[in-house]
Every structure is written in structure tokens, then in C-alpha cells.
Design a protein around this motif. Structure first.
Motif, PDB file in Angstrom:
ATOM      1  N   SER A   1      49.418  27.921   3.544  1.00  0.00           N
ATOM      2  CA  SER A   1      49.684  26.733   4.339  1.00  0.00           C
ATOM      3  C   SER A   1      48.507  26.458   5.270  1.00  0.00           C
ATOM      4  N   ASP A   2      48.383  25.206   5.659  1.00  0.00           N
ATOM      5  CA  ASP A   2      47.356  24.826   6.623  1.00  0.00           C
ATOM      6  C   ASP A   2      47.872  23.655   7.445  1.00  0.00           C
ATOM      7  N   THR A   3      47.545  23.651   8.722  1.00  0.00           N
ATOM      8  CA  THR A   3      47.944  22.570   9.623  1.00  0.00           C
ATOM      9  C   THR A   3      46.720  22.094  10.389  1.00  0.00           C
ATOM     10  N   SER A   4      46.541  20.782  10.430  1.00  0.00           N
ATOM     11  CA  SER A   4      45.435  20.192  11.181  1.00  0.00           C
ATOM     12  C   SER A   4      45.934  19.033  12.017  1.00  0.00           C
TER      13      SER A   4
ATOM     14  N   GLN B   1      48.031  12.437  14.612  1.00  0.00           N
ATOM     15  CA  GLN B   1      48.766  12.847  13.422  1.00  0.00           C
ATOM     16  C   GLN B   1      48.599  14.344  13.216  1.00  0.00           C
ATOM     17  N   VAL B   2      49.674  15.002  12.817  1.00  0.00           N
ATOM     18  CA  VAL B   2      49.609  16.401  12.428  1.00  0.00           C
ATOM     19  C   VAL B   2      49.888  16.453  10.932  1.00  0.00           C
ATOM     20  N   LEU B   3      48.944  17.030  10.188  1.00  0.00           N
ATOM     21  CA  LEU B   3      49.092  17.201   8.753  1.00  0.00           C
ATOM     22  C   LEU B   3      49.309  18.670   8.456  1.00  0.00           C
ATOM     23  N   SER B   4      50.369  18.978   7.728  1.00  0.00           N
ATOM     24  CA  SER B   4      50.607  20.343   7.271  1.00  0.00           C
ATOM     25  C   SER B   4      50.729  20.317   5.757  1.00  0.00           C
ATOM     26  N   ALA B   5      50.019  21.228   5.112  1.00  0.00           N
ATOM     27  CA  ALA B   5      50.113  21.371   3.663  1.00  0.00           C
ATOM     28  C   ALA B   5      50.706  22.727   3.352  1.00  0.00           C
ATOM     29  N   VAL B   6      51.468  22.772   2.272  1.00  0.00           N
ATOM     30  CA  VAL B   6      52.025  24.027   1.782  1.00  0.00           C
ATOM     31  C   VAL B   6      51.728  24.102   0.289  1.00  0.00           C
ATOM     32  N   ALA B   7      51.289  25.287  -0.147  1.00  0.00           N
ATOM     33  CA  ALA B   7      50.982  25.517  -1.563  1.00  0.00           C
ATOM     34  C   ALA B   7      51.685  26.775  -2.028  1.00  0.00           C
TER      35      ALA B   7
ATOM     36  N   VAL C   1      51.675  29.431  -5.362  1.00  0.00           N
ATOM     37  CA  VAL C   1      50.945  29.854  -6.554  1.00  0.00           C
ATOM     38  C   VAL C   1      51.676  31.045  -7.151  1.00  0.00           C
ATOM     39  N   SER C   2      51.889  30.993  -8.460  1.00  0.00           N
ATOM     40  CA  SER C   2      52.494  32.101  -9.194  1.00  0.00           C
ATOM     41  C   SER C   2      51.912  32.092 -10.601  1.00  0.00           C
ATOM     42  N   GLY C   3      51.110  33.110 -10.915  1.00  0.00           N
ATOM     43  CA  GLY C   3      50.442  33.129 -12.217  1.00  0.00           C
ATOM     44  C   GLY C   3      49.535  31.918 -12.334  1.00  0.00           C
ATOM     45  N   LYS C   4      49.703  31.140 -13.399  1.00  0.00           N
ATOM     46  CA  LYS C   4      48.878  29.937 -13.587  1.00  0.00           C
ATOM     47  C   LYS C   4      49.523  28.689 -12.999  1.00  0.00           C
ATOM     48  N   GLN C   5      50.732  28.842 -12.478  1.00  0.00           N
ATOM     49  CA  GLN C   5      51.454  27.711 -11.915  1.00  0.00           C
ATOM     50  C   GLN C   5      51.104  27.555 -10.437  1.00  0.00           C
ATOM     51  N   SER C   6      50.855  26.305 -10.021  1.00  0.00           N
ATOM     52  CA  SER C   6      50.621  26.041  -8.597  1.00  0.00           C
ATOM     53  C   SER C   6      51.109  24.645  -8.256  1.00  0.00           C
ATOM     54  N   ARG C   7      51.541  24.502  -6.998  1.00  0.00           N
ATOM     55  CA  ARG C   7      51.961  23.213  -6.453  1.00  0.00           C
ATOM     56  C   ARG C   7      51.516  23.143  -5.006  1.00  0.00           C
ATOM     57  N   VAL C   8      51.087  21.980  -4.606  1.00  0.00           N
ATOM     58  CA  VAL C   8      50.694  21.767  -3.216  1.00  0.00           C
ATOM     59  C   VAL C   8      51.184  20.393  -2.782  1.00  0.00           C
ATOM     60  N   LEU C   9      51.614  20.305  -1.536  1.00  0.00           N
ATOM     61  CA  LEU C   9      52.009  19.020  -0.970  1.00  0.00           C
ATOM     62  C   LEU C   9      51.679  19.031   0.516  1.00  0.00           C
ATOM     63  N   SER C  10      51.649  17.837   1.088  1.00  0.00           N
ATOM     64  CA  SER C  10      51.372  17.745   2.525  1.00  0.00           C
ATOM     65  C   SER C  10      52.370  16.800   3.187  1.00  0.00           C
ATOM     66  N   VAL C  11      52.539  17.015   4.476  1.00  0.00           N
ATOM     67  CA  VAL C  11      53.480  16.243   5.290  1.00  0.00           C
ATOM     68  C   VAL C  11      52.736  15.749   6.523  1.00  0.00           C
ATOM     69  N   ALA C  12      52.885  14.461   6.820  1.00  0.00           N
ATOM     70  CA  ALA C  12      52.249  13.867   8.002  1.00  0.00           C
ATOM     71  C   ALA C  12      53.309  13.558   9.055  1.00  0.00           C
ATOM     72  N   THR C  13      53.029  13.934  10.287  1.00  0.00           N
ATOM     73  CA  THR C  13      53.919  13.666  11.409  1.00  0.00           C
ATOM     74  C   THR C  13      53.108  13.018  12.525  1.00  0.00           C
TER      75      THR C  13
ATOM     76  N   SER D   1      56.827  20.981  10.765  1.00  0.00           N
ATOM     77  CA  SER D   1      55.469  20.771  10.260  1.00  0.00           C
ATOM     78  C   SER D   1      54.456  20.832  11.392  1.00  0.00           C
ATOM     79  N   VAL D   2      54.817  20.280  12.549  1.00  0.00           N
ATOM     80  CA  VAL D   2      53.918  20.332  13.711  1.00  0.00           C
ATOM     81  C   VAL D   2      53.761  21.779  14.173  1.00  0.00           C
ATOM     82  N   VAL D   3      54.816  22.568  14.055  1.00  0.00           N
ATOM     83  CA  VAL D   3      54.738  23.986  14.418  1.00  0.00           C
ATOM     84  C   VAL D   3      53.833  24.737  13.434  1.00  0.00           C
ATOM     85  N   GLY D   4      53.837  24.330  12.154  1.00  0.00           N
ATOM     86  CA  GLY D   4      52.941  24.970  11.197  1.00  0.00           C
ATOM     87  C   GLY D   4      53.429  25.099   9.770  1.00  0.00           C
ATOM     88  N   LEU D   5      54.688  24.677   9.493  1.00  0.00           N
ATOM     89  CA  LEU D   5      55.195  24.782   8.127  1.00  0.00           C
ATOM     90  C   LEU D   5      56.354  23.792   7.958  1.00  0.00           C
TER      91      LEU D   5
END
Length: 190
Positions: free
Chosen positions: A65-68, A98-104, A106-118, A165-169
Motif C-alpha cells: 500500500s502507499d498513501t500520498s 487530496q489524499v490518494l491511497s493505493a492497495v495492491a 500479489v499472489s504468484g502471477k496474479q496481481s491487482r491494484v487500485l487507488s482511492v481519492a479522498t 484511506s486518509v489513515v493509510g489503507l
């Protein structure tokens, strides 16, 4: 599941929704690329953290995860020192950012990532309030130089979007991704 972060806030948020996990923090270069949009940056950081740790745990689901904090199209990272924190808080005083938090995941070859704006609006802050808040030490390791889950809560006049999301996830979105990867939430004793 493995959490690719040493953030105590992310640990607390995952525990709050009953997720069992271990921590193995990723150590990556978090420098934005030239011309990189803020959404692309947070999503790249979350995915790189997850992939870095997944290489060490190939049979596990890994969450990164990342928050900016974004103000006037600029990414406001963690302050370099107290003077930097004061400068950042003066910019945010009386304004909306704006606070942007992304969560990803990953498991094996599968991955998903999304982000949320507040959207977060600060009340007008006096120079004395800013100095006293910075003196608490709380801004030192926080993107945007404040923590909404701590003493920094009194700086915030309003939010539109996800508090977690503003807190970090972003918990709603994180739980949905965990369900996709068949990682249980709402477990007792977490």
C-alpha cells in the motif's frame, strides 16, 4: 497473508477488520518518476512493495500500500524536518487537498491494484498552532505532515471520501480485494 509495510497504522487497520497477517516490510526507492501522475505514482509504489515482498514469499498473498497527499498537483511526502512540516501545514491551512491511497495484492502471477481519492479540507491554522503541532513530533513520519488518526484530527474541518484511506489503507476496497484473493476478513482473535 503478508503485509509489505511497517506502518503501525496499516497493521491496526487490518486488525480492525479481522485479517490475520505477518509483516515483512518492503524497502524500495520511493522517488516519483519524472512527469509521473500522482495516481500512477501511488499505484506503482503499492505494486512494487507487494511484488518485492512476494518474491520472498512466493506461496503467500502479499498486500502493498502507499498513501500520498496531493496539493496543487504536487505530491507532498513525509517532511524532511520540522521546518518542512511547518511549511507544508501552512500550505494546507484553510485549503482542500487530496489524499490518494493505493492497495495492491500479489499472489504468484496474479496481481491487482487500485487507488482511492479522498478530499480533505483543513480549517484555518494559526502559526502558533502549526508550531505547537509540529513540536509534538507527530508530523515527522506522515505524508502531508499530519495524522488524521492522532492529534492532527483537529486540523481537519471536513473530509469527502474514505477516512481509513486518509489513515493509510482504504478498508472497503481492501476487503473487496482480499475477498477476490480468498483471504478471510472478520476473523476472531486477530
Amino acid at each position: 497473508m503478508i503485509l509489505a509495510s511497517s506502518s503501525p497504522r496499516r497493521r491496526e487497520l487490518l486488525q480492525q477488520i479481522g485479517v490475520r497477517f505477518e509483516v515483512d516490510a518492503a524497502d524500495i526507492d520511493e522517488t516519483p518518476l519524472a512527469g509521473e501522475a500522482a495516481v500512477a505514482y501511488v499505484e506503482r509504489m503499492a505494486l512494487e512493495k507487494a511484488r518485492t515482498v512476494a518474491a520472498r514469499h512466493p506461496d503467500e498473498v502479499v498486500l502493498g500500500s502507499d498513501t500520498s497527499v496531493i496539493f496543487q498537483n504536487a505530491i507532498l511526502g513525509k517532511p524532511e524536518n520540522d521546518a518542512d512540516a511547518v511549511s507544508t501545514l501552512k500550505k494546507l491551512s484553510g485549503a482542500t487537498h487530496q489524499v490518494l491511497s493505493a492497495v495492491a495484492l500479489v499472489s504468484g502471477k496474479q496481481s491487482r491494484v487500485l487507488s482511492v481519492a479522498t478530499q480533505v479540507r483543513f480549517r484555518e491554522l494559526s502559526d502558533d498552532e502549526i508550531r505547537r503541532y509540529v513540536a509534538t513530533g507527530e508530523p515527522a513520519d506522515k505524508a502531508g505532515s499530519y495524522g488524521i488518526q492522532g492529534m492532527g484530527a483537529i486540523l481537519v474541518a471536513a473530509i469527502e471520501g474514505s477516512y481509513s484511506s486518509v489513515v493509510g489503507l482504504p478498508l472497503t476496497e481492501t476487503a473487496a480485494l482480499l475477498n477476490e484473493f480468498e483471504v478471510p476478513v472478520w476473523q476472531a482473535g486477530c
